[in-house]
Design an enzyme around this catalytic site. Structure first.
Site, PDB file in Angstrom:
ATOM      1  N   ASP A 266      -2.880   7.012   1.860  1.00  0.00           N
ATOM      2  CA  ASP A 266      -2.362   7.885   0.804  1.00  0.00           C
ATOM      3  C   ASP A 266      -1.045   7.409   0.217  1.00  0.00           C
ATOM      4  O   ASP A 266      -0.456   8.088  -0.625  1.00  0.00           O
ATOM      5  CB  ASP A 266      -2.198   9.317   1.342  1.00  0.00           C
ATOM      6  CG  ASP A 266      -1.381   9.380   2.631  1.00  0.00           C
ATOM      7  OD1 ASP A 266      -0.518   8.501   2.839  1.00  0.00           O
ATOM      8  OD2 ASP A 266      -1.623  10.295   3.442  1.00  0.00           O
TER       9      ASP A 266
ATOM     10  N   LYS B 246       9.805   2.864  -0.008  1.00  0.00           N
ATOM     11  CA  LYS B 246       8.668   2.819   0.904  1.00  0.00           C
ATOM     12  C   LYS B 246       8.203   4.239   1.190  1.00  0.00           C
ATOM     13  O   LYS B 246       8.929   5.037   1.774  1.00  0.00           O
ATOM     14  CB  LYS B 246       9.046   2.125   2.207  1.00  0.00           C
ATOM     15  CG  LYS B 246       7.849   1.877   3.125  1.00  0.00           C
ATOM     16  CD  LYS B 246       8.195   0.940   4.251  1.00  0.00           C
ATOM     17  CE  LYS B 246       6.975   0.658   5.127  1.00  0.00           C
ATOM     18  NZ  LYS B 246       7.283  -0.296   6.201  1.00  0.00           N
TER      19      LYS B 246
ATOM     20  N   GLY C 168       0.795  -1.219   0.000  1.00  0.00           N
ATOM     21  CA  GLY C 168       0.000   0.000   0.000  1.00  0.00           C
ATOM     22  C   GLY C 168       0.823   1.261   0.000  1.00  0.00           C
ATOM     23  O   GLY C 168       0.327   2.346  -0.316  1.00  0.00           O
TER      24      GLY C 168
ATOM     25  N   ASP D 182       1.485 -11.283   6.758  1.00  0.00           N
ATOM     26  CA  ASP D 182       1.991 -10.437   5.669  1.00  0.00           C
ATOM     27  C   ASP D 182       3.289  -9.741   6.039  1.00  0.00           C
ATOM     28  O   ASP D 182       3.879  -9.048   5.205  1.00  0.00           O
ATOM     29  CB  ASP D 182       0.940  -9.401   5.258  1.00  0.00           C
ATOM     30  CG  ASP D 182       0.429  -8.575   6.423  1.00  0.00           C
ATOM     31  OD1 ASP D 182      -0.239  -9.154   7.292  1.00  0.00           O
ATOM     32  OD2 ASP D 182       0.708  -7.365   6.478  1.00  0.00           O
ATOM     33  N   ASN D 183       3.757  -9.931   7.282  1.00  0.00           N
ATOM     34  CA  ASN D 183       5.035  -9.357   7.704  1.00  0.00           C
ATOM     35  C   ASN D 183       6.083 -10.437   7.986  1.00  0.00           C
ATOM     36  O   ASN D 183       7.050 -10.188   8.694  1.00  0.00           O
ATOM     37  CB  ASN D 183       4.850  -8.495   8.963  1.00  0.00           C
ATOM     38  CG  ASN D 183       4.037  -7.245   8.681  1.00  0.00           C
ATOM     39  OD1 ASN D 183       4.017  -6.743   7.567  1.00  0.00           O
ATOM     40  ND2 ASN D 183       3.336  -6.754   9.690  1.00  0.00           N
TER      41      ASN D 183
ATOM     42  N   ARG E 207       6.547 -12.772   0.878  1.00  0.00           N
ATOM     43  CA  ARG E 207       6.239 -13.097   2.279  1.00  0.00           C
ATOM     44  C   ARG E 207       5.216 -14.221   2.373  1.00  0.00           C
ATOM     45  O   ARG E 207       4.683 -14.673   1.348  1.00  0.00           O
ATOM     46  CB  ARG E 207       5.723 -11.844   2.973  1.00  0.00           C
ATOM     47  CG  ARG E 207       4.589 -11.180   2.201  1.00  0.00           C
ATOM     48  CD  ARG E 207       4.412  -9.716   2.534  1.00  0.00           C
ATOM     49  NE  ARG E 207       5.477  -8.866   2.005  1.00  0.00           N
ATOM     50  CZ  ARG E 207       5.805  -7.671   2.515  1.00  0.00           C
ATOM     51  NH1 ARG E 207       5.143  -7.189   3.544  1.00  0.00           N
ATOM     52  NH2 ARG E 207       6.777  -6.958   1.988  1.00  0.00           N
TER      53      ARG E 207
END
Length: 677
Positions: free
Chosen positions: A190, A178, A146, A340-341, A255
């Site tokens: 955003d 990032k 994201g 997801d990490n 991942r």
């Protein structure tokens, strides 16, 4: 609020005109005035070889906004430029992985533009990775990058050391930005990161590497004049913060959650992966990961797919067990151990509300959003195993359940073996392995908890406790009583005061809720017994009991109790050291080896919250020297660095050491409006 749309993305299939599309995309986005190859900068000469975009399906849709992406592992994106980007700091060792010279990057007039996504690097192909995840134990459906943007894969320099390439057999380094802007996976956020979170990720990525813990790396940190609003305390009073970007480097950022895009509808949440029932794509993704990052496994089991996949899952499990053991042994708490990490390479991935413990507390929680303590320090090994179960489920028919279960049954024994092995080195137990070693470690941690001892400092000072028969520094004689008194006083210097312990044990539950539970204990004991079995209630009652005890205690009484506790442990420790020395002819040589190993295993300094916060506060007023100073210190965490340990800048926190863990957690709450990844 942005709506989530299911679109029909244009999928670029590997092998079907992928190369020409890649070249067209790169040439179409080349900026003007790049100059000739002879005059180009190091950044412009990076050798990109973006294999993953050729091997896995790519969503090329240009449809704006968040959307569900089916049948693709990556989505084409465009980075959004920042206003007046400028460097905060760079990591020379991390940039060298790409063959870049840090000074040249800093001097490059376009360097900050390239490394913030404001200008496209020649050969790069911005994309966002599609993945799902279990967050706080519940399947969340599609998540994805994201705020992170894949730029491409840079070939490692020909002279890169074999040690650096040992865990990167592909010989390519994936680079990400990032905070470079919106992607199809930004949801209601955003796509930006602010200076505060970016400083923490930049510093901790490098700090973990120098501690010897597998991690993604951070090559640069760029900030800007672009701003976004963030409500850090969820108080309804957002503040304007600078947009910032971290250059992240790893062999891959794939991942556990990358395989969860194929998950069928979850019974509890009703969510499903965007690529459910696409078994061929799952096989394709698995083939890519094993071929590229586990070539030995591919070679050893080329004729038997099930054996190959089982060997892959076993290796991921072993790496994960080793990783979490290393975390525990430096007092590191990740904070958001969602699937997801979790890296398929066993790397520390995604630095959000992480924390290094000050005073040892097995229930330490560094994420203020984790009110149930799911990701507490104590819980990390079991949570990692839970996440491996979810990975096994995601692999579906590629990994039969009975084979996955056999691997999972070995996880905790593997973890314990790694953990105890590191702990023996931390205690300087090098010659023998005793069955009582685990008990000795457990008793030490209990003593640390009861006395409020500092985790890092206590382990570090143990190298000054010598084997029997060796004179300790600062001790006038080798008499056991003198040695014991010296060691006890040294350990006491790292224990908490009465005021600090009271603050740490003060109940966190709402007083009214606690009063209701206590009333229930008298009026309905059976129901109270049922409720008190709940972890949070039980811990709160224990905390209350300790708090009341501390209220009735004086500083002198506390000190005496701490002294007796450490005397008891030191007696057992020195008995174990005597066993270590048994049969050794040269005690001085053994002692020198012990001290050397212990001081290379027990860091002198870690990235405590107050250190990171001082650097953040300085950076927010335009002074980047503290970020650079902290980076330099963290590159040698095991060495004494005169003049460098003390904070070079103290802001409104004004903290020099320790501090209330709960207060520090408030400083690092997850940022409203931001999306990880």
């Amino acid at each position: 609020m942005l709506s989530i749309r299911i679109s029909r993305p244009q999928i670029l299939m590997p092998g079907l005109c992928g190369l020409s599309s890649t070249r067209l995309y790169a040439s179409a986005h080349m900026t003007d005035n790049m100059g000739s190859a002879a005059s180009s900068s190091g950044l412009e000469r990076l050798h990109f070889d973006n294999v993953v975009l050729r091997r896995l399906p790519l969503d090329t849709s240009q449809e704006p906004g968040s959307r569900t992406v089916r049948g693709a592992c990556f989505s084409r994106v465009q980075t959004q430029p920042l206003l007046k980007p400028r460097f905060v700091a760079v990591s020379a060792p991390a940039l060298s992985l790409l063959g870049l010279d840090a000074e040249e990057v800093l001097q490059d007039k376009l360097g900050a533009e390239y490394l913030s996504g404001s200008r496209l690097l020649p050969g790069s192909e911005p994309a966002a990775h599609c993945y799902c995840g279990h967050q706080f134990g519940h399947f969340a459906g599609q998540l994805g990058d994201g705020a992170a943007c894949y730029l491409g894969e840079v070939r490692a320099p020909l002279n890169q050391s074999p040690e650096l390439l040992r865990d990167n057999p592909a010989g390519r380094w994936e680079i990400q930005l990032k905070g470079a802007g919106l992607t199809p996976y930004s949801r209601q956020a955003d796509g930006r990161k602010v200076l505060r979170s970016s400083v923490r990720e930049f510093l901790c990525s490098e700090a973990m590497f120098w501690l010897g813990i597998p991690t993604t790396r951070a090559g640069s940190l760029v900030t800007s004049e672009s701003r976004v609003l963030r409500d850090i305390y969820y108080s309804g009073q957002p503040r304007s913060e600078r947009c910032s970007v971290v250059l992240r480097i790893a062999p891959t950022f794939i991942r556990f959650g990358s395989f969860e895009i194929f998950r069928p509808q979850d019974e509890l949440t009703g969510r499903k992966g965007p690529s459910v029932n696409l078994s061929d794509l799952r096989a394709q993704l698995l083939d890519y990961v094993i071929d590229t990052f586990y070539p030995n496994i591919q070679q050893d089991h080329a004729e038997d797919r099930i054996k190959r996949n089982t060997a892959f899952f076993r290796e991921v499990s072993e790496r994960t067990a080793r990783l979490v053991a290393q975390w525990q042994c430096v007092g590191f708490c990740h904070g958001v151990l969602n699937t997801d990490n979790m890296s398929v390479l066993g790397l520390t991935l995604d630095y959000g509300p992480f924390g290094f413990m000050n005073r040892f507390d097995p229930d330490f929680v560094c994420n203020a959003s984790d009110t149930g303590g799911r990701y507490s320090y104590r819980a990390q090994p079991s949570v990692c195993r839970w996440n491996l179960v979810r990975l096994a489920e995601a692999l579906g028919p590629e990994l039969p359940p009975h084979l996955a279960e056999a691997v999972l049954n070995d996880f905790l024994p593997l973890y314990n073996a790694h953990y105890l092995g590191i702990m023996r080195r931390k205690l300087g137990l090098l010659r023998r392995e005793s069955p009582e070693d685990e008990e000795l470690v457990t008793l030490m941690l209990q003593t640390m908890h009861n006395t409020g001892a500092d985790f890092t400092n206590t382990f570090r000072c143990l190298s000054q406790v010598p084997c029997p028969g060796v004179l300790a520094k600062g001790c006038d004689s080798g008499e056991p009583s003198d040695l014991g008194d010296h060691a006890v006083e040294m350990l006491l210097s790292h224990c908490a005061s009465l005021e600090e312990l009271r603050a740490a044990q003060r109940p966190t539950m709402d007083p009214r809720e606690l009063a209701m539970i206590m009333t229930l204990a008298q009026s309905n004991p059976s129901l109270f017994q049922f409720l008190s079995d709940r972890k949070s209630v039980s811990q709160e009652l224990q905390r209350l009991e300790r708090f009341k005890e501390l209220l009735e205690m004086s500083e002198e009484q506390l000190r005496e109790r701490q002294r007796e506790a450490w005397k008891c442990w030191l007696y057992k420790y020195r008995m174990r050291l005597a066993l270590e020395c048994k049969g050794e002819s040269d005690l001085a040589e053994l002692e020198a080896e012990r001290v050397r190993v212990m001081n290379r295993t027990n860091p002198l300094i870690v990235l405590r919250n107050y250190i990171a916060q001082n650097a953040i506060e300085a950076a927010e007023i335009g002074d980047y020297s503290e970020v650079q100073r902290v980076l330099k210190v963290m590159e040698q965490p095991f060495l004494v660095q005169p003049g460098l340990e003390a904070p070079g800048w103290l802001g409104r926190t004004g903290v020099a050491e320790g501090g209330d863990e709960r207060l520090e957690r408030d400083v690092v709450e997850e940022e409203g409006g931001e999306v990880e990844g």
